[in-house]
Design an enzyme around this catalytic site. Sequence first.
Site, short mmCIF file in Angstrom:
data_model
loop_
_atom_site.label_atom_id
_atom_site.label_comp_id
_atom_site.label_asym_id
_atom_site.label_seq_id
_atom_site.Cartn_x
_atom_site.Cartn_y
_atom_site.Cartn_z
CB CYS A 8 -6.61 2.07 -2.53
SG CYS A 8 -5.13 1.89 -3.55
CB CYS A 16 -0.77 7.67 -4.30
SG CYS A 16 -0.36 6.01 -4.87
N GLY A 291 10.42 -3.82 -5.08
CA GLY A 291 9.26 -3.00 -5.46
C GLY A 291 8.33 -2.74 -4.29
CD GLU A 294 3.22 -10.18 -3.67
OE1 GLU A 294 2.39 -10.21 -2.75
OE2 GLU A 294 3.01 -10.72 -4.78
CD GLN A 800 -23.93 12.15 -1.60
OE1 GLN A 800 -23.36 11.09 -1.46
NE2 GLN A 800 -25.02 12.24 -2.32
NE ARG A 913 -36.10 7.45 -6.33
CZ ARG A 913 -36.51 8.38 -7.20
NH1 ARG A 913 -36.50 8.12 -8.49
NH2 ARG A 913 -36.96 9.54 -6.78
NE ARG A 945 -24.65 8.61 -11.26
CZ ARG A 945 -23.52 9.03 -11.82
NH1 ARG A 945 -22.39 8.44 -11.56
NH2 ARG A 945 -23.52 10.05 -12.63
CB THR A 1043 -40.33 8.89 -2.74
OG1 THR A 1043 -39.20 8.32 -2.05
CG2 THR A 1043 -40.25 8.52 -4.22
CD GLU A 1300 -30.32 9.23 -8.28
OE1 GLU A 1300 -31.28 10.02 -8.35
OE2 GLU A 1300 -30.15 8.47 -7.33
C1 FAD Z 1 -1.70 -3.43 -7.43
C2 FAD Z 1 -0.93 -4.70 -7.57
C3 FAD Z 1 -1.11 -5.47 -8.70
C4 FAD Z 1 -0.43 -6.67 -8.84
N1 FAD Z 1 -0.66 -7.41 -9.95
C5 FAD Z 1 -0.05 -8.62 -10.08
C6 FAD Z 1 -0.31 -9.41 -11.22
O1 FAD Z 1 -1.05 -9.03 -12.11
N2 FAD Z 1 0.29 -10.62 -11.28
C7 FAD Z 1 1.12 -11.08 -10.31
O2 FAD Z 1 1.64 -12.19 -10.43
N3 FAD Z 1 1.40 -10.33 -9.21
C8 FAD Z 1 0.84 -9.12 -9.09
N4 FAD Z 1 1.09 -8.35 -7.98
C9 FAD Z 1 2.01 -8.85 -6.95
C10 FAD Z 1 3.43 -8.25 -7.01
O3 FAD Z 1 3.44 -7.05 -7.72
C11 FAD Z 1 4.42 -9.17 -7.69
O4 FAD Z 1 4.50 -10.38 -7.02
C12 FAD Z 1 5.82 -8.54 -7.79
O5 FAD Z 1 6.57 -9.22 -8.73
C13 FAD Z 1 6.56 -8.54 -6.48
O6 FAD Z 1 7.80 -7.89 -6.66
P1 FAD Z 1 8.33 -6.80 -5.62
O7 FAD Z 1 9.69 -6.40 -6.04
O8 FAD Z 1 7.39 -5.70 -5.46
O9 FAD Z 1 8.34 -7.68 -4.30
P2 FAD Z 1 8.60 -7.20 -2.83
O10 FAD Z 1 7.31 -6.83 -2.18
O11 FAD Z 1 9.68 -6.19 -2.78
O12 FAD Z 1 9.11 -8.57 -2.21
C14 FAD Z 1 8.30 -9.71 -2.23
C15 FAD Z 1 8.94 -10.91 -1.55
O13 FAD Z 1 9.98 -11.44 -2.33
C16 FAD Z 1 11.14 -11.68 -1.57
N5 FAD Z 1 12.30 -11.46 -2.44
C17 FAD Z 1 12.44 -10.46 -3.33
N6 FAD Z 1 13.61 -10.60 -3.98
C18 FAD Z 1 14.21 -11.70 -3.50
C19 FAD Z 1 15.45 -12.36 -3.77
N7 FAD Z 1 16.29 -11.92 -4.69
N8 FAD Z 1 15.74 -13.47 -3.08
C20 FAD Z 1 14.92 -13.94 -2.14
N9 FAD Z 1 13.74 -13.35 -1.83
C21 FAD Z 1 13.39 -12.24 -2.50
C22 FAD Z 1 11.02 -10.69 -0.44
O14 FAD Z 1 11.72 -11.12 0.71
C23 FAD Z 1 9.54 -10.62 -0.20
O15 FAD Z 1 9.14 -11.63 0.70
C24 FAD Z 1 0.44 -7.12 -7.82
C25 FAD Z 1 0.65 -6.33 -6.69
C26 FAD Z 1 -0.03 -5.13 -6.57
C27 FAD Z 1 0.18 -4.29 -5.35
S1 FES Z 2 -3.43 5.22 -3.04
FE1 FES Z 2 -4.31 3.88 -4.46
S2 FES Z 2 -2.60 3.29 -5.61
FE2 FES Z 2 -1.73 4.41 -4.03
#
Ligand code: FAD
Ligand code: FES
Length: 1351
Positions: A8, A16, A291, A294, A800, A913, A945, A1043, A1300
Amino acid sequence: LTGTKLGCSEGGCGACTVMVSKWDRSQSRIFSKQHLVCRHFSVNSCLAPVVSMHDCAVTTVEGIGSTKTKLHAVQERLWKFHGSQCGFCTPGIVMSMYALLRNNSSPKMPNIETCLQGNLCRCTGYRPILGGKEITFIQSFFILLMRNYSHNYNMGKRLISPQRPHKLFLWIFVRLPSQLNAKRCCNISLTPSERSTKPTIVRIATKLTTRHRSRYFPPELLVSSIISIVGYAALHILYAYRAVVHYITSRNHAATPLKFVGERVTWYRPTTLDQLTDLKEKYPDAQLVVGNTEIGIETGVKGRCHPLIVTPAAVEEISFVKNDQSGIEIGAACILSNLVQQLNKIVEEKEEHLTQPLSAILEMLHWFGGDQIRNVAVIGGNIMTASPISDLNPILMACCATATFMLHSRGTRKVTMNQSFFPGYRKTCAMKGEVLLSVRIPFMRKGEYMKAYMQSKRREDDIAIVNAALRVKFYHGSRKVEEFSAAFGGMAATSVMAKHLMENIIGRLWKDELIDDVAAWMREDFKLEQNAPGGMAEYREALALSFFFKFYIHVKDCLCKEGATKDEIASEEQCTKVPLGGNHPVSLSTQTWEEIPENQPKDNSVGRPLPHSSGQLHVTGEAKYLDDITPYADELYMCLVTSTRCHAYVRDVNLADAMTSPGYVTYVDHCDIPGSNECGVMKGDLVFANGKVTCVGQVIGAVIADTCAHAQRAAQLVKVTHEDIFPRILTIEDAIKHESFYKTLHINAGDAATALDASEYVIEGEMRIAGQEHFYLETQACLVVPQLESGQMEIYCSSQSPTSLQDDAASVLGIESNKVIVRVKRMGGGFGGKGTRYIVVSNPAVVAAKKCGRPIRCMLTRQEDMLISGQRHSFYAKYKVGFTKEGKLTSLVNNIYSNAGNSLDVSIPVMERALYHSGGCYRIPNIAIAGHVCKTNIPSNTAFRGFGAPQAMLIAEDWISGIAAKLGISAEKVREINMYKEGDSTYYGQVLESFNLPRCWQECYQKSNFNERKEKIEEYNSKNRWRKRGISCIPTKYGISFTEFFLNQAGALVQVYKDGSVLLTHGGTEMGQGLHTKMIQVASTCLGIPASRIHISSTSTETVPNTSPTAGSVGSDLNGMAIKEACEKIVGRIKPLRKNFPKLSWDDLIIKAYLERISLSATGFYKTPDIYCNWDQDSGECFGRPFDYFTYGAAVSEVEIDCLTGDHVVLQTDIVMDVGGSLNPAVDIGQIEGAFMQGYGMMMLEEPLINERGELLTRGPGAYKIPGFGDCPRRFNKYSLLKYENKKYQIFFRLQAVGEPPLFLSSSVFFAVKNAVASAWKHSGLFGSFRMDSPASCERIRMWCGDQFTK
Ligand SMILES: Cc1cc2nc3c(=O)[nH]c(=O)nc-3n(C[C@H](O)[C@H](O)[C@H](O)COP(=O)(O)OP(=O)(O)OC[C@H]3O[C@@H](n4cnc5c(N)ncnc54)[C@H](O)[C@@H]3O)c2cc1C
Ligand code: FES
Ligand code: FES
């Protein structure tokens, strides 16, 4: 390294997953045990920038076990417990479990469930991954694993002890030199020069393993290798040595700030706060990425580029968690999984009332993403993204947290996190160049209460629809409100505080009278427009209020316990305090199937639960999918250019920018087609749009470039000018309005209109059933290799239908079919979605390969795939049913509509069907059904399916439940009264022989203890106001045969080699359903040799021509019979020899046959006999025997719903299925479970959404939720019908098709929910029937429950 998969690119599927091992500096106590085990954690490699892996070890699935040496215990158990089907998700699941085990050698069930929250599987239905037989898989797996600790179990051939978790075999140090300059790192180019679509860190790891394995031999392994030589005495010294090595290296690296310069991005890694703030002030537009969960979505999926990135990940000054007397302070770069550990400790140590905000955070974090996300994402990222549905921000706002910012030149400032902290959509009050340092959460005082709530579409790994954090403080010893704060997510463009509520509630007593006033204040606070972004306006308003109500009950209970009031909460409201599903046992399951007769020869594998023939390859990541094929030296990559309008003329395609993009080679469109532009099964599709587009996502052209990344980048730069055409017909309602139909089919029996007039009772009803995305884990993919010498095209495709693909490719190229060879090794899931719609990739690739004369590869991204490739048809029905006062059916008039999309594809057979299955399992003397196939401006919908039958049968069960409601009797009674009997004829004239449905029904009733449980449920419901339970028993009868009668044929080729080994080829394709495994069992039985002597290489048009699609559940029936015939030919030829030499082994017999010049290869062919149907689709006259036989089954499901949120849980499901004499019970049970969960998704969860411009909004796992591990029924029992009688079974191993038919059984959950809702209705004083559309999403369940909060 091909094991790690890309499903994805947005962190939502877990395919992954890899394990990253990293020195944890924050806990560096050198001689402590903690120190010796560095931090191992699962990571979504699709979101992990390669530069963030500096100084880390990455372990991919290849690193833990292999078929060449030994499987790791995780892999072995998953394989032996049938935990993989298509295998595409499997390496990710293996790695999640492995990472858990590295940190916790004796995990409990909750740990295991949590570790798998971030992994999806579309095939298995999860049960075989989570549990097996009486004792759960995980329990047995870990018990076994613990036993294995005393053996050399791991790949590294070393001693493992529970105290010292085993070491990695493959330890890839991605050690990138600091101050790395332009494009090089460890001789690895950082430019996107890879052809593969694999996540970058996996690609880099591949290079490192091949080039640098010896150079970067890790100290871990060095130490452990020596251990095995010098023995236990040296162990401690060596571990100390390793620790020192680690300590020194990590200290060194910690001190090193880094800068990486890539083609488009510069990445800084400061190591001190000073450096970090300095950089941010210098480059205020730089993103601070930790992380990347975002930012990674923005760059990876939305194609945005942030040229400057600064990572605070190595800045220890902001990665801490500290607590003192008055509260706790969390560093902005504190990783969420670390935060969970630290908060748990503090919550354990401190008094309960102090740490209520921390408990609220912990509760939210449990549902926050999956482990892979929590292992990398930080709290600062969540706050600063300022998402309106952030799970943490409402809590921080409600508990009056304080954020500390720092500007390098000015120093720090503190800001209270209230409404003004978030001035607008995704905006915070941070000033330019400021860095968030930390957030401080005050402890609560006595007399203060706090809770957080959230509701999402899916319980696990899903963002909130609405979340809330509520806090109240009372005047000492009273229940008068002194302070109150309420923050909500999902109610506006930012996290918001409920201003009116907060102002007006002060001074009020915590009494029931408060509720109505709160409702009025909150309506002032949250007035959502009907078309508010995110939709579901009424539901969201009701949720916000319901959350307050839950909080009200919670606080009232606390006050009562503490003696502040004697006003106890009513017993029927106590349920709001218990988690949904309460203390129901988790993940238990039973399967029963027929035992193999004792006298069955050992080599006869029929009926034996052999594991999937590719199972070992799946769990080790060695199974090759399309994108794993080694790239050709001159290979190019293709990215499609698609329409952004649903109905428009294409006025111009401007390539100027794309052509200057790096790696661009050429562009192909309809002008490049040598043959016909018309393609698809009905020739109603176009390879490339020619001047006009009829849906968003229609293929206009394709960019060809040297790499995947370059092709994607260049395709984004192609500018298409459209001119809209009206009307836009998007929905079935639009089609009805504009009379836009491809065709209307009728089926009539008796005189429905007259019988309806004469009926004692008549009910009318309507039902809408949403479409469904296939969400096969491997997206549509294709590799076309032109053979210039012969003018031949070799096509590897995830399809398929190899023959249809061959036909299409030949026609598009204007050549004969004998010049096109199609090969299909395996697919990462298909479910009907790869039956015809592979054309969106294969045909453009064929044209491009012809034009370029070079191999062309394309694997759609998840977002492209969902946009372009069509879905299950959505349905709408309007019906009238007549019946007697006893509930006996007299007549049915039904108008059914399906949304076919912009081309016909297989929409007519789907509707056929549907019409055959519209009567469900019931005898209806008079019937008039019309099936309207709607032509609309959405991508062409296709097979999925069940092929129209589930929708039709769901409508049938809907009118059955309507009859029950009308007569005040149970729906089960109505079903029993009307169920067909042996020898009855269907309304299309097919006589029902060996009709085993009543037996399935009865057994299911008895085995599930239906009557007793129903009584208990009634008692439960009468005692609980806001929780209701429901139970339902549903039968299914599914017709087996295409069919389109000509498709009911198959061919096979069996080749016996001189050494006695057998190469088997047949017309069916393997997409996870275990077809090859079953076919090997057939050949093994027919030839009388062990299954291990038989091999299937791939499906190819070169070996078996003119094959039918592998679809309609008939793959085993058709191909099995063809194989049987081929085997019997060979056995017949060697029979005289066998007679003369009865004692000769198979191998000796074969060599003898060869010397005697007996042909040892044979083809087989089969066509289904005696099927026909005379159907005049205009007049509706229909008489025949369209199906070879029917597969029957029944299911009972029990559910519990939360009436306040619409959440639900499946407490128990029991299935009895007539699978005949199962060829392979393990495979069949896998099919039953997988189909059930897919149907569960269709009817309870999944809903593709399009906007008024025809754009699909639900692209990718973030927006579109398929069931996850947590959606599995808590108890899931499957029984196959035993001691059956069926003439049909005598023909072919007593086999019954099972792919199915079980899907529809998940409607037992749907109707159990309907019963639960009906009980909630009763409680609200409402009676009678109500309309329930599919899916029964949490929104619908909540709104159907209808109470004072939904008004
Ligand atoms: C599959 C998936 C599931 C998720 N589920 C949830 C969920 O259930 N609930 C939820 O709330 N969110 C969820 N999120 C969103 C995200 O994971 C969270 O918002 C997470 O806390 C972001 O942290 P990060 O370190 O990955 O941010 P990053 O992507 O690394 O950064 C995000 C932003 O924060 C800014 N930033 C980071 N640190 C600082 C700092 N110290 N000072 C100033 N700016 C800063 C960066 O500049 C950037 O703009 C999900 C995301 C994914 C991909
Ligand atoms: S390819 Fe789906 S979580 Fe990374
Ligand atoms: S086996 Fe899990 S997606 Fe196919």
